[in-house]
Design a protein around this motif. Structure first.
Motif, mmCIF file in Angstrom:
data_model
loop_
_atom_site.group_PDB
_atom_site.id
_atom_site.type_symbol
_atom_site.label_atom_id
_atom_site.label_comp_id
_atom_site.label_asym_id
_atom_site.label_seq_id
_atom_site.Cartn_x
_atom_site.Cartn_y
_atom_site.Cartn_z
ATOM 1 N N ARG A 1 16.169 -52.020 -13.570
ATOM 2 C CA ARG A 1 17.430 -51.947 -12.831
ATOM 3 C C ARG A 1 17.369 -51.036 -11.615
ATOM 4 N N GLU B 1 34.996 -60.413 -21.930
ATOM 5 C CA GLU B 1 33.579 -60.485 -22.290
ATOM 6 C C GLU B 1 32.783 -59.255 -21.857
ATOM 7 N N TYR C 1 20.929 -54.487 -20.263
ATOM 8 C CA TYR C 1 20.075 -55.070 -19.232
ATOM 9 C C TYR C 1 18.775 -54.293 -19.010
ATOM 10 N N SER D 1 29.690 -57.529 -12.235
ATOM 11 C CA SER D 1 29.312 -56.571 -13.258
ATOM 12 C C SER D 1 29.289 -55.155 -12.692
HETATM 13 N N1 LLP Z 1 30.657 -62.779 -18.817
HETATM 14 C C1 LLP Z 1 29.918 -63.482 -17.947
HETATM 15 C C2 LLP Z 1 30.256 -64.863 -17.664
HETATM 16 C C3 LLP Z 1 28.824 -62.876 -17.314
HETATM 17 O O1 LLP Z 1 28.104 -63.567 -16.458
HETATM 18 C C4 LLP Z 1 28.512 -61.528 -17.602
HETATM 19 C C5 LLP Z 1 27.379 -60.873 -16.962
HETATM 20 C C6 LLP Z 1 29.300 -60.841 -18.535
HETATM 21 C C7 LLP Z 1 30.376 -61.500 -19.109
HETATM 22 C C8 LLP Z 1 29.038 -59.426 -18.929
HETATM 23 O O2 LLP Z 1 29.105 -58.520 -17.876
HETATM 24 P P1 LLP Z 1 29.086 -56.949 -18.208
HETATM 25 O O3 LLP Z 1 30.328 -56.633 -18.970
HETATM 26 O O4 LLP Z 1 27.874 -56.679 -19.027
HETATM 27 O O5 LLP Z 1 29.020 -56.302 -16.888
HETATM 28 N N2 LLP Z 1 21.500 -57.749 -14.929
HETATM 29 C C9 LLP Z 1 22.615 -57.136 -14.240
HETATM 30 C C10 LLP Z 1 23.932 -57.593 -14.798
HETATM 31 C C11 LLP Z 1 24.094 -59.087 -14.762
HETATM 32 C C12 LLP Z 1 25.385 -59.517 -15.385
HETATM 33 C C13 LLP Z 1 25.416 -60.980 -15.569
HETATM 34 N N3 LLP Z 1 26.592 -61.477 -16.169
HETATM 35 C C14 LLP Z 1 22.487 -55.629 -14.346
HETATM 36 O O6 LLP Z 1 21.499 -55.147 -14.903
HETATM 37 O O7 LLP Z 1 23.324 -54.892 -13.818
#
Ligand code: LLP
Length: 435
Positions: free
Chosen positions: A332, A283, A393, A203
């Motif tokens: 965060r 995603e 988040y 991410s």
């Molecule tokens: N798809 C899957 C399988 C995931 O595990 C995640 C995020 C996403 C999509 C979406 O990722 P994005 O586009 O939002 O980066 N709590 C952490 C981020 C954890 C992300 C977990 N999985 C933060 O605050 O940075």
């Protein structure tokens, strides 16, 4: 957010609403969601990926109203727990547009997903293949599944949010052959329909070469599956993780740039492996909701603190600007050493900018919202401070540390504000104590 400007007396105006009025009506802290901004980001992704499915990753932030917005914008939805699934269904997301993730889905969660008829289940372990097979037989259904593959990519992001290197809990490794074994096992299982492979490398990623390596490796697996069984899986999900700008130092790719790069690598890899190009999905979570929200806080106390011993002429001072929230509404900074910015939101100031740190009201010194920012020297109690980029988040990872009730979420659009998640109350918190 996209629809912000400075209005009378220099106060921040979002979607036609003065933040002072928002604070007066809903209190602070409050997460302010610029609805048109969120919707426009959905549209940008959908326009850049017109023939692909764009799943919004609900872990970034989910509530019924947001489910409705993204469903209206033609998005799909990634959920990773029974709770997120419940919100998705309650918000009216068509089940066939839901993808269900998780490395440790319970039997109850899987059963619920099958009964709801979710579109894809992203299978993450051998134990899950067994559970799902048994449940599918029991329920008389044939779920469509994707196989989560660990591609062995070291994504350049914080260690806690990188997910595709070998030594972590998600997915089936390519190394050692777990992924191909799992794929063949699912193909042999007549109650499961293997639709494709899935990879997610982490991410807040800016360097797209990680996505390219990952696409190349899953497509190599795709070719191995074809060679072993004579079937080409029709779909490929490349996950999310697209970085956003938290500060002016960050320079994210646009959805069009991402689309161009991802398509190019998929096309060339498919040509090299003589594969038909699979139907793609992605995603994004953060990139959809992150920039659409800011947190509005009220300043409580301000201290000027010496940096260093004070004996060195180079020692400076830092203003500690305490706000009425903190690590309970934005973990965060403390957890990932994340960078945010802050701005004086309730008025203009001509005072000189001083080095400041925006901190919360919690009982620990790591309770920092914005590590370093220049704020006007005359910031004072009662001022409103806005921290942008808190859509992803922050509310979804909020806690009740120190029995601080979690802030509400207010959606603003065309000069109208509407409460979409109410503020928690002390009664809400006390209601959990049974004695
Ligand atoms: N798809 C899957 C399988 C995931 O595990 C995640 C995020 C996403 C999509 C979406 O990722 P994005 O586009 O939002 O980066 N709590 C952490 C981020 C954890 C992300 C977990 N999985 C933060 O605050 O940075």
């Amino acid at each position: 957010p996209r629809n912000t400007r400075r209005g009378d007396a220099g106060a921040l105006v979002v979607a036609g609403l003065d933040v002072r009025d928002i604070a007066a009506e809903f209190g602070t802290p409050v997460y302010v969601l610029d609805e048109d901004d969120l919707r426009s980001r959905c549209r940008d992704f959908r326009a850049a990926f017109p023939n692909e499915d764009v799943y919004y990753a609900g872990k970034a932030f989910l509530c019924r109203a947001v489910v409705r917005m993204i469903a209206e914008e033609g998005m799909f939805l990634d959920v990773c727990s029974g709770g997120e699934l419940a919100v998705a269904l309650a918000g009216g997301m068509p089940p066939e547009r839901i993808g269900f993730h998780g490395n440790n889905k319970s039997v109850a969660e899987l059963r619920r997903a099958l009964d709801a008829g979710v579109g894809r289940i992203i299978v993450d372990s051998f134990a899950e293949i067994d559970r799902l097979t048994a449940l599918a037989r029991e329920r008389g259904v044939r779920p469509r599944v994707l196989l989560r593959v660990t591609v062995g990519v070291e994504a350049h992001t914080h260690e806690f949010i990188a997910t595709a290197h070998e030594d972590q809990k998600f997915g089936f490794s390519l190394a050692g052959g777990a992924a191909i074994t799992a794929a063949l096992r699912i193909l042999d299982e007549d109650v499961l329909e293997l639709r494709g492979l899935h990879s997610h490398i982490g991410s807040q990623i800016f360097d797209t070469s990680g996505f390219e390596v990952s696409a190349r490796r899953v497509l190599t697996l795709q070719a191995q599956i074809r060679d072993a069984r004579g079937v080409e899986l029709p779909e490929l999900d490349l996950g999310g993780g697209f970085g956003i700008a938290y500060t002016t130092q960050d320079n994210p790719s646009t959805p069009e740039e991402l689309a161009k790069r991802l398509r190019k690598i998929v096309d060339s890899e498919c040509a090299a492996e003589r594969l038909a190009v699979p139907h793609l999905s992605i995603e994004p979570g953060r990139a959809i909701v992150g920039p659409a929200v800011f947190t509005l806080y009220e300043v409580g106390t301000v201290k000027s603190v010496l940096i260093g011993t004070g004996n060195d002429p180079a020692d400076g001072r830092r203003a500690y600007v305490s706000v009425d929230g903190g690590m309970s509404d934005n973990i965060r900074t403390a957890l990932y050493d994340a960078s945010y910015s802050a701005t004086l939101a309730s008025r203009a100031s001509v005072a000189e900018p001083v080095l400041a740190r925006v901190v919360g009201k919690h009982c620990e010194s790591g309770d920092i919202v914005v590590k370093d920012e220049f704020l006007p020297a005359d910031v004072q109690p009662g001022d409103l401070v806005a921290v942008p980029g808190t859509g992803a988040y922050c509310r979804s990872m909020a806690s009740n540390y120190n029995h601080v009730p979690r802030p509400p979420v207010v959606a603003v659009r065309n000069g109208q504000a509407r409460l979409i998640v109410r503020r928690e109350t002390e009664e809400d918190l006390l209601a959990l104590d049974v004695e």
